[in-house]
Design an enzyme around this catalytic site. Structure first.
Site, PDB file in Angstrom:
ATOM      1  N   THR A   1      25.610  29.591  23.966  1.00 34.07           N
ATOM      2  CA  THR A   1      25.222  29.494  25.271  1.00 34.07           C
ATOM      3  C   THR A   1      23.751  30.497  25.495  1.00 34.07           C
ATOM      4  O   THR A   1      23.756  31.601  24.819  1.00 34.07           O
ATOM      5  CB  THR A   1      26.139  29.998  26.553  1.00 34.07           C
ATOM      6  OG1 THR A   1      25.397  29.996  27.736  1.00 34.07           O
ATOM      7  CG2 THR A   1      26.862  31.335  26.102  1.00 34.07           C
ATOM      8  N   ASP A   2      23.051  30.324  26.532  1.00 38.49           N
ATOM      9  CA  ASP A   2      21.938  31.070  26.704  1.00 38.49           C
ATOM     10  C   ASP A   2      22.390  32.393  27.345  1.00 38.49           C
ATOM     11  O   ASP A   2      21.766  33.543  27.473  1.00 38.49           O
ATOM     12  CB  ASP A   2      20.916  30.731  27.611  1.00 38.49           C
ATOM     13  CG  ASP A   2      21.424  29.928  28.924  1.00 38.49           C
ATOM     14  OD1 ASP A   2      22.770  29.826  28.899  1.00 38.49           O
ATOM     15  OD2 ASP A   2      20.764  29.618  29.856  1.00 38.49           O
ATOM     16  N   GLU A   3      23.487  32.506  27.990  1.00 42.73           N
ATOM     17  CA  GLU A   3      24.154  33.460  28.614  1.00 42.73           C
ATOM     18  C   GLU A   3      24.508  34.938  27.733  1.00 42.73           C
ATOM     19  O   GLU A   3      24.716  35.996  28.337  1.00 42.73           O
ATOM     20  CB  GLU A   3      25.519  33.205  29.365  1.00 42.73           C
ATOM     21  CG  GLU A   3      24.887  32.112  30.595  1.00 42.73           C
ATOM     22  CD  GLU A   3      26.358  31.922  31.220  1.00 42.73           C
ATOM     23  OE1 GLU A   3      26.996  32.788  31.790  1.00 42.73           O
ATOM     24  OE2 GLU A   3      26.412  30.641  31.970  1.00 42.73           O
TER      25      GLU A   3
END
Length: 328
Positions: A126-128
């Site tokens: 994920t980009d998170e």
């Protein structure tokens, strides 16, 4: 000779779309779907392909060692690992399931895959994991700075996968994508949550001032990128995937209101959640240059089609309610 691809978490939102992508794209592929069928897993997503002779479902908890071993008693050529606890709010309330599934489960899976000599292991991240990007964009070299238990568990699983490449030359590739949207997304996520509220004539809750920015990518564009990485991605590498157009949550909410013919007075600002990242933004020039990927579905078009799908599928909403009732 046909290839067998193991999809973990294939009863979930993105995993189910990717299974359908594989079966619709390749006539000689075989797909094994390993899913624990937790709250967000729903076999309704795959009802149209469940009788396809190339498809097999396995009810498996990836955090149980013996169950994972049993998967790999079969011939598997590649793995695409979607299975994860993924909702930030849930991780804030209780991080334990995220540690168990996202870290321990990933560890058991890559250990088993390593023993059997998998040709390619695609880990969906994920980009998170980059944390809040106040300005500019994060590329694949940006330092990890996860800001909540969910993203921390995903960062840990990323590092574990990379350590297996570095130590054992395990053929893992990592994908980090921005927010997905589209049909069949579990209704705790922003877009289906707002649509459902409006369908029921309720106000739509927005955290804080609604100015948090996310970059929305249609799930079909993500599936195309995943497949390019599965086939052509270089082991040990990370590929960011993004539309490249971050927008504020309040802007997304207003577009949904407009599409559904509802007034902006239905917006209800609520207390912000703890540790809420202000902005996610990814530089996806690597996958665009190396593999020739680019998103094909403009957000406005994709959002309109998505809203229409949810409005036209009361049977899907009913399947969600039934699943919730069965789990108590």
């Amino acid at each position: 000779m046909s290839q067998t691809v193991l999809i973990t978490g294939g009863a979930g939102f993105i995993g189910s779309h990717y299974i359908r992508f594989l079966l619709n794209t390749y006539h000689d592929v075989k797909v094994m779907n390993a899913d624990a069928l937790t709250y967000s897993g729903n076999l309704y997503h795959l009802r149209d392909i469940e009788k396809d002779h190339r498809y097999q479902f396995l009810h498996v908890d990836l955090a149980e060692k013996e169950q994972v071993k049993k998967i790999f008693s079969r011939r598997i050529d590649q793995v695409v690992h979607f299975a994860a606890e993924s909702h930030v709010d849930r991780s804030i309330q209780n991080a334990e399931p995220f540690i168990r599934t996202n870290i321990a489960g990933t560890h058991l899976l890559i250990e088993a895959a390593k023993r059997t000599g998998i040709g390619k292991f695609v880990h969906i991240s994920t980009d998170e994991v980059y944390g809040s990007i106040v300005t500019g964009q994060a590329d694949e070299q940006t330092a990890l700075a996860p800001g909540n238990p969910y993203s921390a568990s995903k960062a840990a699983s990323d590092l574990l996968c990379l350590s297996f490449y570095n130590t054992y030359q395990f053929p893992v590739v990592i994908i980090r994508c921005t927010n997905n949207y589209g049909p069949c997304q579990y209704p705790e996520k922003l877009i289906p949550h707002l649509i459902r509220r409006l369908m029921d004539g309720q106000p739509v809750p927005i955290y804080g001032d609604g100015k948090q920015e996310r970059d929305w990518l249609h799930v079909r564009d993500h599936c195309h990128a995943i497949d390019l990485v599965r086939i052509h991605g270089r082991p040990g590498e990370i590929y960011n995937i993004s539309a490249g157009q971050p927008m504020a949550n309040i802007h997304v909410a207003k577009q949904i209101l407009d599409l559904m013919g509802k007034p902006t007075s239905l917006i209800e600002y609520i207390s912000d959640r703890p540790g809420h990242d202000v902005r996610y933004a990814l530089d996806s020039s690597k996958i665009r240059a190396e593999l020739g990927w680019a998103p094909a579905i403009p957000f406005e078009q994709g959002l309109e089609q998505t809203v229409e799908w949810y409005l036209q599928h009361p049977d899907w909403w009913a399947s969600i309610e039934q699943s919730r009732a069965e789990r108590g």
